[in-house]
Design an enzyme around this catalytic site. Structure first.
Site, PDB file in Angstrom:
ATOM      1  N   CYS A  13       3.693  -5.425  15.991  1.00  0.00           N
ATOM      2  CA  CYS A  13       3.004  -4.302  16.866  1.00  0.00           C
ATOM      3  C   CYS A  13       1.379  -4.723  16.879  1.00  0.00           C
ATOM      4  O   CYS A  13       0.860  -5.156  16.123  1.00  0.00           O
ATOM      5  CB  CYS A  13       3.224  -3.074  16.187  1.00  0.00           C
ATOM      6  N   CYS A  66       3.024   8.385   1.731  1.00  0.00           N
ATOM      7  CA  CYS A  66       3.397   7.378   2.553  1.00  0.00           C
ATOM      8  C   CYS A  66       3.591   6.013   1.795  1.00  0.00           C
ATOM      9  O   CYS A  66       2.973   5.523   0.870  1.00  0.00           O
ATOM     10  CB  CYS A  66       2.335   7.263   3.744  1.00  0.00           C
ATOM     11  N   SER A 105       8.676   5.155  16.634  1.00  0.00           N
ATOM     12  CA  SER A 105       7.315   4.901  17.082  1.00  0.00           C
ATOM     13  C   SER A 105       7.584   4.493  18.487  1.00  0.00           C
ATOM     14  O   SER A 105       7.856   3.328  18.780  1.00  0.00           O
ATOM     15  CB  SER A 105       6.673   3.621  15.994  1.00  0.00           C
ATOM     16  N   LEU A 106       7.021   5.420  19.460  1.00  0.00           N
ATOM     17  CA  LEU A 106       7.121   5.237  20.775  1.00  0.00           C
ATOM     18  C   LEU A 106       6.083   4.620  21.450  1.00  0.00           C
ATOM     19  O   LEU A 106       6.412   3.346  22.176  1.00  0.00           O
ATOM     20  CB  LEU A 106       7.600   6.620  21.653  1.00  0.00           C
ATOM     21  N   ASN A 107       5.007   5.060  21.680  1.00  0.00           N
ATOM     22  CA  ASN A 107       3.632   4.542  21.836  1.00  0.00           C
ATOM     23  C   ASN A 107       3.551   4.169  23.215  1.00  0.00           C
ATOM     24  O   ASN A 107       2.454   3.286  23.392  1.00  0.00           O
ATOM     25  CB  ASN A 107       3.244   3.272  20.903  1.00  0.00           C
ATOM     26  N   CYS A 125       5.025  -7.703   7.645  1.00  0.00           N
ATOM     27  CA  CYS A 125       5.898  -7.118   8.643  1.00  0.00           C
ATOM     28  C   CYS A 125       6.007  -8.427   9.618  1.00  0.00           C
ATOM     29  O   CYS A 125       5.038  -8.964  10.027  1.00  0.00           O
ATOM     30  CB  CYS A 125       5.565  -5.918   9.288  1.00  0.00           C
ATOM     31  N   CYS A 146      -1.341  -2.870  15.062  1.00  0.00           N
ATOM     32  CA  CYS A 146      -1.183  -2.882  13.742  1.00  0.00           C
ATOM     33  C   CYS A 146      -1.720  -3.821  12.581  1.00  0.00           C
ATOM     34  O   CYS A 146      -1.303  -5.023  13.096  1.00  0.00           O
ATOM     35  CB  CYS A 146       0.224  -2.684  13.380  1.00  0.00           C
ATOM     36  N   GLU A 196       0.624  -1.304  -0.020  1.00  0.00           N
ATOM     37  CA  GLU A 196      -0.226   0.000   0.109  1.00  0.00           C
ATOM     38  C   GLU A 196       0.771   1.263   0.025  1.00  0.00           C
ATOM     39  O   GLU A 196       1.911   1.238   0.629  1.00  0.00           O
ATOM     40  CB  GLU A 196      -0.832   0.203   1.323  1.00  0.00           C
ATOM     41  N   CYS A 246      -2.214   1.415   8.459  1.00  0.00           N
ATOM     42  CA  CYS A 246      -1.382   0.504   7.476  1.00  0.00           C
ATOM     43  C   CYS A 246      -1.863  -0.830   7.494  1.00  0.00           C
ATOM     44  O   CYS A 246      -2.385  -1.705   8.644  1.00  0.00           O
ATOM     45  CB  CYS A 246      -0.116   0.753   7.802  1.00  0.00           C
TER      46      CYS A 246
HETATM   47  S1  SF4 Z   1       3.500  -0.638  13.062  1.00  0.00           S
HETATM   48 FE1  SF4 Z   1       5.050  -0.734  11.531  1.00  0.00          FE
HETATM   49  S2  SF4 Z   1       6.550  -2.080  12.480  1.00  0.00           S
HETATM   50 FE2  SF4 Z   1       4.702  -2.363  13.788  1.00  0.00          FE
HETATM   51  S3  SF4 Z   1       3.844  -4.356  12.757  1.00  0.00           S
HETATM   52 FE3  SF4 Z   1       3.068  -2.339  11.816  1.00  0.00          FE
HETATM   53  S4  SF4 Z   1       4.378  -2.224   9.827  1.00  0.00           S
HETATM   54 FE4  SF4 Z   1       5.403  -3.517  11.289  1.00  0.00          FE
END
Ligand code: SF4
Length: 358
Positions: free
Chosen positions: A123, A112, A224-226, A119, A126, A99, A342
């Site tokens: 996370c 983007c 990416s802290l979160n 991946c 995600c 994407e 994403c």
């Molecule tokens: S947020 Fe980024 S690093 Fe984390 S699983 Fe999704 S695509 Fe991967």
């Protein structure tokens, strides 16, 4: 077998052109046609000789990502679902879908892009994580997303282009191809973007951050802290067990930031998980002495078991950081009506037991 040219550096094109018995300036013309003029057909490369064009048509190929579907949003953004790779059994790379998003704004556009199909980082907030890692993208597949998105929107391009490597994948786990693509994006003779307009976002892969710090040409870095402590971060980002917060933030402190360069910390605000005033105060302490700004991204309710933060919590979180001198911005994700998180588009095209799509 035709040689794939998309993703080749100026030096690689010089070597290739020399292997055809052509002079080096032909490589510069080819590089310009590919990346500055975004020509994907040899016949359209009117800056190179007809003889070389005919030769290239026999010997080489240019394979930009193919648009499988477009999802225009009411806010003007367009999400692209791209097909990459050849059919199974073809000599090309494994087929996959990735994407990219084109987001127009006053005076600029932000694109983007993805660096991997799927991946492996896992996370928990995600959707891409649910795909697992399908494969790394090549440099041509990475830079090609930018070229196709620009070309598609040619008629409405603003003067400035920003690129964020925040789509599918962890860029620092596909380091070489990602950096080969970034060098073309930042090359004044290539796509010619400014380093401060290209941002690589990482979940916190410490060896990759250290390696990036040694690069002469590099993009801006977002982390990416979160979470505001290890317990919280372990629960939503298992990568934190490998690179816990003290190790990650130590790598940030040691990163050789240049004058006017700064980090961006991305912080997805998950209602009831990481959005309290105490979390905000801990974030201030965590990033003390790091030249950084913070982007707060309120969670969009969707297919995952998290809820949006309240407007009061967002405001108080931001105020706590700003009062302590941390530049902090609230960013709402664009294109929410066309699957904003994403991984959502690829999941829609990939039969998956994990999501019930509207
Ligand atoms: S947020 Fe980024 S690093 Fe984390 S699983 Fe999704 S695509 Fe991967």
């Amino acid at each position: 077998m035709p040689v794939e040219l998309l993703g080749k550096s100026a030096e690689e094109l010089r070597e290739y052109v020399a292997s055809l018995g052509e002079r080096p300036f032909r490589a510069a013309q080819l590089y310009h046609a590919l990346y500055a003029e975004r020509r994907f057909e040899f016949a359209a490369m009117t800056n190179i000789s007809a003889t070389l064009r005919e030769c290239l048509a026999q010997e080489a190929r240019i394979t930009p990502p193919r648009i499988a579907r477009r999802f225009p949003s009411v806010d003007g953004s367009i999400r692209y679902l791209f097909s990459i790779g050849g059919p199974i059994g073809d000599e090309g790379a494994k087929p996959a879908q990735i994407e990219a998003v084109f987001m127009p704004r006053e005076g600029r556009q932000t694109i983007c892009i993805s660096t991997q199909a799927g991946c492996a980082v896992d996370c928990h907030f995600c959707l891409t994580a649910q795909l697992g890692l399908i494969r790394n993208l090549t440099a041509g597949e990475i830079v090609g997303q930018v070229l196709v998105a620009l070309e598609e929107n040619r008629e409405r391009l603003a003067p400035q282009t920003n690129v964020v490597l925040m789509g599918q994948g962890e860029p620092l786990l596909n380091y070489d191809a990602t950096m080969a693509a970034v060098r073309i994006l930042l090359d004044p003779k290539g796509v010619a973007l400014a380093p401060r307009h290209v941002t690589l976002s990482t979940s916190g892969i410490v060896p990759g951050i250290q390696r990036l710090g040694q690069e002469k040409i590099r993009p801006s870095l977002a982390i990416s802290l979160n979470a505001s402590n290890d317990e919280q971060r372990n629960a939503i980002m298992p990568i934190n067990r490998k690179y816990p917060l003290d190790v990650l933030l130590d790598a940030c402190r040691r990163y050789p930031l240049r004058p006017r360069e700064y980090f961006t910390f991305e912080y997805v605000l998950l209602g009831g998980v990481n959005d309290t005033p105490e979390d905000a105060r801990r974030v201030v302490r965590l990033i003390a002495h790091i030249r950084a700004k913070v982007n707060l991204i309120p969670w969009n309710p969707g297919n995952l078991p998290y809820r949006a933060p309240t407007a009061e919590n967002i405001e108080e979180f931001q105020r706590t950081l700003v009062d302590k001198g941390v530049p902090t911005f609230v960013r709402y994700s664009r294109g929410q009506d066309v699957f904003a998180a994403c991984g959502q588009l690829a999941l829609m095209e990939t039969p998956s037991p994990f999501v019930a799509l509207q």
